[in-house]
Design a protein around this motif. Structure first.
Motif, short mmCIF file in Angstrom:
data_model
loop_
_atom_site.label_atom_id
_atom_site.label_comp_id
_atom_site.label_asym_id
_atom_site.label_seq_id
_atom_site.Cartn_x
_atom_site.Cartn_y
_atom_site.Cartn_z
N ARG A 1 50.72 45.78 16.75
CA ARG A 1 52.18 44.83 16.64
C ARG A 1 52.33 43.62 16.23
O ARG A 1 51.08 43.04 16.63
N SER A 2 53.25 42.99 15.37
CA SER A 2 52.54 41.58 14.75
C SER A 2 54.17 41.11 14.99
O SER A 2 54.06 40.00 15.46
N GLY A 3 55.38 41.68 14.71
CA GLY A 3 56.76 41.29 15.32
C GLY A 3 57.13 40.58 14.08
O GLY A 3 58.81 40.11 14.33
N ASP A 4 56.63 41.04 12.97
CA ASP A 4 57.64 40.74 11.72
C ASP A 4 57.04 42.08 11.07
O ASP A 4 56.18 41.92 10.65
N PRO A 5 58.75 42.84 10.48
CA PRO A 5 58.67 43.45 9.52
C PRO A 5 57.95 43.58 8.33
O PRO A 5 57.88 44.42 7.73
N ASP A 6 57.74 42.41 7.49
CA ASP A 6 56.98 41.39 6.67
C ASP A 6 55.98 41.80 6.67
O ASP A 6 55.22 41.34 6.12
N LEU A 7 54.99 41.52 7.92
CA LEU A 7 53.49 41.70 8.00
C LEU A 7 52.95 42.59 8.58
O LEU A 7 53.84 43.37 9.86
N ILE A 8 52.11 43.40 8.09
CA ILE A 8 51.75 44.80 8.57
C ILE A 8 50.41 44.49 8.41
O ILE A 8 49.40 44.52 7.93
N ILE A 9 50.12 44.55 10.26
CA ILE A 9 48.68 44.60 10.27
C ILE A 9 47.58 45.99 10.96
O ILE A 9 48.78 46.58 11.41
N GLY A 10 46.93 46.57 10.23
CA GLY A 10 46.41 47.76 11.19
C GLY A 10 45.13 47.66 10.99
O GLY A 10 44.27 46.75 11.00
N LEU A 11 44.64 48.16 12.31
CA LEU A 11 42.88 48.80 12.42
C LEU A 11 42.58 49.78 12.49
O LEU A 11 43.00 50.71 11.95
N ARG A 12 41.33 49.85 11.45
CA ARG A 12 40.43 50.83 11.70
C ARG A 12 40.11 51.89 13.07
O ARG A 12 39.89 51.18 14.01
N PRO A 13 40.45 53.59 12.73
CA PRO A 13 40.52 53.78 13.81
C PRO A 13 39.34 53.40 14.45
O PRO A 13 38.98 53.69 15.86
N LYS A 14 38.55 53.82 14.35
CA LYS A 14 36.47 53.10 14.04
C LYS A 14 36.22 51.63 14.63
O LYS A 14 35.66 52.26 15.89
N SER A 15 36.60 51.09 14.20
CA SER A 15 36.53 49.70 15.09
C SER A 15 37.44 49.49 16.54
O SER A 15 37.25 49.60 17.45
N VAL A 16 38.41 50.30 16.63
CA VAL A 16 39.20 50.77 17.89
C VAL A 16 38.17 50.92 19.09
O VAL A 16 38.04 50.89 20.43
N THR A 17 38.74 52.20 18.72
CA THR A 17 36.90 53.28 19.97
C THR A 17 35.83 52.25 19.93
O THR A 17 35.11 52.58 21.15
N ARG A 18 35.39 51.81 19.22
CA ARG A 18 34.46 50.70 19.55
C ARG A 18 34.08 49.51 20.05
O ARG A 18 33.53 49.35 21.77
N ALA A 19 35.54 49.25 20.32
CA ALA A 19 35.89 48.24 21.38
C ALA A 19 36.18 48.71 22.61
O ALA A 19 36.19 48.02 23.39
N LEU A 20 36.64 50.16 22.15
CA LEU A 20 36.73 50.76 23.84
C LEU A 20 35.70 50.62 24.28
O LEU A 20 35.68 50.94 25.71
N ALA A 21 34.79 51.39 23.30
CA ALA A 21 33.34 51.76 24.01
C ALA A 21 32.58 50.43 24.90
O ALA A 21 32.67 50.75 25.86
N HIS A 22 32.98 49.13 23.86
CA HIS A 22 32.09 47.82 24.51
C HIS A 22 33.54 47.54 26.08
O HIS A 22 32.81 47.73 26.70
N ALA A 23 34.45 48.16 26.26
CA ALA A 23 34.99 47.95 27.17
C ALA A 23 34.21 48.52 28.75
O ALA A 23 34.48 47.82 29.99
N ALA A 24 34.17 49.72 28.34
CA ALA A 24 34.08 50.63 29.37
C ALA A 24 32.71 50.22 29.62
O ALA A 24 32.57 50.62 30.42
N GLU A 25 31.11 49.76 28.68
CA GLU A 25 30.32 49.21 29.05
C GLU A 25 30.77 48.03 29.81
O GLU A 25 29.31 48.27 30.53
N GLU A 26 31.16 47.46 30.05
CA GLU A 26 31.30 45.91 30.67
C GLU A 26 31.27 46.65 31.89
O GLU A 26 30.98 45.21 33.18
N VAL A 27 31.78 47.67 32.29
CA VAL A 27 32.22 48.40 33.82
C VAL A 27 30.74 47.92 34.72
O VAL A 27 29.57 48.87 33.91
N PRO A 28 30.74 47.74 35.90
CA PRO A 28 29.15 48.20 36.15
C PRO A 28 29.00 49.47 36.46
O PRO A 28 29.47 49.76 37.44
N GLY A 29 27.60 49.52 36.41
CA GLY A 29 27.47 51.19 36.76
C GLY A 29 26.67 51.89 35.34
O GLY A 29 26.61 52.70 35.35
#
Length: 204
Positions: free
Chosen positions: A122-150
């Motif tokens: 989401r960018s809020g501007d129709p003229d500004l298109i932003i995207g993330l690679r799926p691998k980058s998204v899954t890497r960030a989510l896996a890192h968030a899970a790894e920050e959970v204790p245990g």
């Protein structure tokens, strides 16, 4: 002239003065359309087949008009077979089933979205298109899970609008809800245009 006039605050340097809900929705639609996967290979195959069929019909028509029909297509045999074949003929039914299945396969291929190369943000501007690679998204989510204790390690995958997270624990204690909460928080921080469901499968 004041200092604020010379050097505007960075917080407002790259942001529109106000984002209306209509403009925000338009921006979301533009991002989804920009990163929608295209079925290029099936489209190319169908286009080539239709082009060859059109050329064959055109050649047969033109050769017939000039008085020298090529007859690459055995019209007489096809008409005789059609006239003498019943609707209940097994060969006719088999051919009809094959053509129907091919048509359904092409329709499903056209309607079912493929795997996207980019995930719209989401960018809020129709003229500004932003995207993330799926691998980058899954890497960030896996890192968030790894920050959970245990949690010793974690792996995340995206299938459609579902994020599957597989955390590996140090011990037998359950931590699925904590991992789901951490992944959902990271998803909220990424501010993706489309919603995603989080599915956690623990491993020890």
């Amino acid at each position: 002239m004041t200092a604020n006039d010379v050097c505007p605050e960075p917080s407002g340097a790259h942001r529109a003065p106000a984002e209306t809900p209509t403009r925000s929705r338009a921006a979301d639609r533009a991002a989804v359309r920009a990163f929608r996967p295209h079925r290029r290979i099936p489209a190319i195959v169908v286009a080539l087949l239709l082009t060859l069929l059109g050329l064959l019909v055109a050649i047969e028509t033109i050769s017939g008009l000039v008085g020298r029909p090529l007859r690459w297509i055995p019209y007489d045999g096809l008409l005789a077979w059609a006239a003498s074949t019943l609707w209940s003929n097994p060969l006719f039914l088999l051919g009809s089933a094959i053509v129907t299945l091919l048509g359904l396969a092409l329709l499903v291929t056209a309607l079912v979205p493929g795997r996207p190369n980019m995930v719209p943000v989401r960018s809020g501007d129709p003229d500004l298109i932003i995207g993330l690679r799926p691998k980058s998204v899954t890497r960030a989510l896996a890192h968030a899970a790894e920050e959970v204790p245990g949690v010793r390690s974690a792996r995340a995958t995206m299938r459609g609008h579902t994020v599957a997270v597989t955390p590996v624990a140090h011990g037998p204690d359950g931590f699925g809800e904590e991992v789901r909460g951490a992944v959902l928080a990271r998803l909220a921080g990424l501010d993706l245009v489309e919603p995603y469901r989080v599915d956690v499968k623990e491993r020890t």
